[in-house]
Design an enzyme around this catalytic site. Structure first.
Site, short mmCIF file in Angstrom:
data_model
loop_
_atom_site.label_atom_id
_atom_site.label_comp_id
_atom_site.label_asym_id
_atom_site.label_seq_id
_atom_site.Cartn_x
_atom_site.Cartn_y
_atom_site.Cartn_z
N LYS A 80 -9.09 2.86 3.52
CA LYS A 80 -7.77 3.01 2.89
C LYS A 80 -6.71 2.47 3.85
O LYS A 80 -6.77 2.72 5.06
CB LYS A 80 -7.53 4.49 2.60
CG LYS A 80 -6.26 4.81 1.81
CD LYS A 80 -6.19 6.32 1.52
CE LYS A 80 -4.96 6.73 0.71
NZ LYS A 80 -4.93 8.18 0.43
N SER A 155 -4.19 9.30 -4.50
CA SER A 155 -3.61 8.08 -3.99
C SER A 155 -4.62 7.08 -3.45
O SER A 155 -4.31 5.90 -3.29
CB SER A 155 -2.61 8.41 -2.89
OG SER A 155 -3.28 8.97 -1.74
N SER A 179 -6.20 13.43 -3.04
CA SER A 179 -6.25 11.97 -3.09
C SER A 179 -7.60 11.33 -2.83
O SER A 179 -7.74 10.12 -2.99
CB SER A 179 -5.24 11.37 -2.12
OG SER A 179 -3.97 11.42 -2.71
N1 GLN Z 1 -1.31 13.50 -5.84
C1 GLN Z 1 -0.85 14.30 -4.74
C2 GLN Z 1 0.54 13.89 -4.34
O1 GLN Z 1 1.08 13.08 -4.99
C3 GLN Z 1 -1.82 14.19 -3.59
C4 GLN Z 1 -1.64 13.04 -2.70
C5 GLN Z 1 -2.62 12.98 -1.60
O2 GLN Z 1 -3.59 13.74 -1.56
N2 GLN Z 1 -2.35 12.10 -0.65
O3 GLN Z 1 1.10 14.37 -3.40
#
Ligand code: GLN
Length: 485
Positions: A80, A155, A179
Site C-alpha cells: 500500500k 482504504s 481498511s
Molecule cells: N473507513 C475508515 C475511515 O474512513 C477506516 C479507514 C482505515 O482503516 N484506514 O476512517
C-alpha cells in the site's frame, strides 16, 4: 495447474522449492497481468518493474546456491502506498506528497525484503487512508475486479483489487478502522488486521497512531499467516510495537474446531445489514458450528458507541499527525507571499476534501473548551469499551460477524455523503478501538459480489484467529473463486 499469477503463496513456494518455475517467471507473470488488466482496475500507483525483476533474479540465485530463505523467498507482493520504500514514490494517495521519494524503508517493507519477497509496486488507497471506497485518492479511484462499476472498498482498495485481479500473490495494507478487512470483503480475498502493536508502524504514514496497524492481504488465511510471520515482532524504531509478538501455534485440536466457543454479538446482527450479507454470514456460522465450534449469542452493548468514539478520536489524531505536511519539509510547496500563506496554500491545494474535513473536525474537537467534551469523553468511552470487550473475551474465544453491512456499492454512490460512508464501517471500527486482531474471509456471494465474514480474537490471539479462518477455508471453497477479468 492454475496460471502462475493465480497461485497461493503456499503453492508458489512449493513450486519454487521443487524447481517447477523460477521467481523470475512468477514475477513476470504478475507484471504481465498488471500490464493487461490494470488499465481497467487502476490498483497500482507505481509499478516497480526494474527492482522487482532484480529481486526475483537475486532470489533465484540464492535458491540455486542452496540458500533459499523461507516461504516468502521469491514471492511477488504489493505494498500500500502509505508505506515508505526506499527509492519509491510514496504519495499516500495525496497531491501533497506528489514527487516525494522515500529515503528509507518502513520496517514491515524491510522485513518483507529480508524474507526475500519481491515488491512489485505501490498500491492505490484513499488519501492518507481516509475512506472506505478508494475514491478519495487524488490519483483516481480503483475499481472492483468483480464488477468494474463498483468500488473495491477502502482504504486499502488498491492492495485488495490488485490481489483479486491476479497482479500479485499477496499484499500489505493498513487498517485504522477497517481498511484491510473491508476491502478484503468487497474484493473476495482474505485480509487480516493484527493485534495493535504486533507489527511495527515505523515508516507507515500515520493516520491515527493509536488505531493504525499494518497487516496482510492474501488468497488464504494460511498465506496471510506466512506474511504476518515475516513482518511481525518488536521494533526498536516503534515504541508501541509489542515484545510478545511472535507467531505461536494456537490451542486447537489437530482437526476441526472442537472446544472453540464463538460468540455472535447481537449488536452486530441488528437491523441495517443487507439480506444477502446476513444469509451468507449465518451460513458461515453454521459451517463453523459443523466443524465442532460452539456458537453462543453474546452482547457487546458498547459496540453501538464504536462509530461515535472512532469518528472523534480518529480525526483528533489525524489533525495532529497531518500537521507535518506544511510545504516546508516534504512534497508539494506552493509559492505564496509569506510563511503562513505558504502553509495555507500548500495545505489547501494539497489535501483533498475528506482529509481537510477530518483535520478541521479534529482540530475543533481538540480545541480549548471542546477537548473535555469530545476527545476526553471519547477516551473514557474507549476505556469502557476495552474493559467490556476484555470481559466478554474471557467467556468466548472468538467473535463472529459480517465484515461490512453490504457488498460493494456503485462508484460515486456514497462519495458526496460522508455520513453514509462512515456508517459502512460499523462492524470494523470496534476492533481498532480495543486493539484486537480480526480477519475477513470470503464466505459467499450476494448479487454476484463477494461477502466477507469477520472473526475477531482477543489481543495477541492472532494465531487462533488465522488458524480458525484456515480451517473454515479448508471446509469451504469461497476463497478459491476468482473474478472473470
Ligand atoms: N473507513 C475508515 C475511515 O474512513 C477506516 C479507514 C482505515 O482503516 N484506514 O476512517
Amino acid at each position: 495447474m492454475e496460471p502462475l499469477h493465480q497461485l497461493t503463496i503456499r503453492q508458489a513456494a512449493d513450486g519454487l522449492r521443487d524447481g517447477k518455475f523460477t521467481s523470475l517467471q512468477l514475477t513476470e507473470a504478475c507484471l504481465e497481468r498488471m500490464r493487461s488488466v490494470d488499465g481497467h482496475v487502476h490498483a497500482v500507483l507505481e509499478a516497480l518493474e526494474a527492482s522487482a525483476l532484480e529481486a526475483a533474479k537475486a532470489s533465484d540465485a540464492r535458491r540455486a546456491a542452496g540458500g533459499a530463505l523461507g516461504a516468502l523467498d521469491g514471492i511477488p507482493l504489493m505494498v500500500k502506498d502509505n508505506m515508505q520504500m526506499k527509492g519509491s514514490r510514496t504519495t499516500a494517495g495525496s497531491k501533497i506528497l506528489e514527487g516525494y521519494k522515500s529515503p528509507f524503508d518502513a520496517t514491515a517493507v524491510a522485513r518483507l525484503a529480508a524474507a526475500g519477497a519481491v515488491i512489485l509496486g505501490k498500491a492505490n488507497l484513499d488519501e492518507f487512508a481516509m475512506g472506505s471506497s478508494t475514491e478519495t485518492s487524488a490519483y483516481g479511484p480503483t475499481r472492483n475486479p468483480w464488477s468494474l462499476g463498483k468500488i473495491p472498498g477502502g482504504s486499502s482498495g488498491g492492495s485488495a483489487a490488485a490481489l483479486a485481479a491476479g497482479m500479485c500473490l499477496g499484499a500489505l495494507g493498513s487498517d485504522t478502522g477497517g481498511s484491510i478487512r473491508q476491502p478484503a470483503a468487497m474484493c473476495g480475498v482474505t485480509g487480516f488486521k493484527p493485534t495493535y502493536g504486533r507489527v511495527s508502524r515505523y515508516g507507515l504514514l500515520s493516520m491515527a497512531s493509536s488505531l493504525d496497524q499494518i497487516g496482510p492481504f492474501a488468497r488464504t488465511a494460511e498465506d496471510a499467516a506466512l506474511i504476518l510471520e515475516a513482518i511481525e515482532g518488536e521494533d526498536p524504531l516503534d515504541s508501541t510495537s509489542a515484545s510478545r509478538a511472535r507467531y505461536a501455534a494456537p490451542r486447537l485440536p489437530s482437526e476441526g474446531l472442537k472446544g472453540l466457543r464463538v460468540g455472535l454479538p447481537k449488536e452486530f446482527f441488528a437491523e441495517g445489514m443487507d439480506d444477502g450479507v446476513r444469509a451468507r454470514v449465518e451460513e458461515a456460522a453454521k459451517e463453523i458450528e459443523r466443524l465442532g465450534a460452539e456458537l453462543v449469542e453474546v452482547s457487546l452493548p458498547s459496540a453501538e458507541r464504536a462509530l461515535a468514539v472512532y469518528y472523534v478520536l480518529m480525526p483528533c489524531e489525524v489533525s495532529a499527525n497531518l500537521s507535518r505536511y506544511d510545504g516546508m519539509r516534504f512534497g508539494l510547496s506552493v509559492d505564496a507571499p509569506g510563511l503562513k500563506e505558504t502553509y495555507f496554500e500548500t495545505r489547501g491545494q494539497g489535501f483533498g476534501r475528506e482529509v481537510r474535513r477530518r483535520i478541521m473536525l479534529g482540530a475543533h474537537a481538540l480545541s480549548s473548551g471542546y477537548y473535555e467534551a469530545y476527545y476526553l469523553q471519547a477516551q473514557k468511552v474507549r476505556a469502557k469499551m476495552k474493559a467490556e470487550f476484555d470481559a466478554l473475551m474471557r467467556d468466548v474465544d472468538l467473535l463472529l460477524s459480517p465484515t461490512s453491512p453490504s457488498v460493494a456499492w456503485d462508484l460515486g454512490e456514497k462519495f458526496d455523503d460522508p455520513i453514509a460512508m462512515y456508517l459502512t464501517d460499523i462492524y470494523t471500527v470496534t476492533v481498532n478501538v480495543v486493539g484486537a486482531p480480526a480477519v475477513s474471509v470470503p464466505c459467499g456471494f450476494a448479487n454476484d459480489l463477494p461477502v466477507g465474514l469477520q472473526l475477531i480474537g482477543k489481543a495477541f490471539d492472532d494465531a487462533l484467529v488465522l488458524e480458525t479462518a484456515r480451517r473454515y477455508q479448508g471446509a469451504t471453497e469461497w476463497h478459491l473463486k476468482r473474478p472473470m477479468l
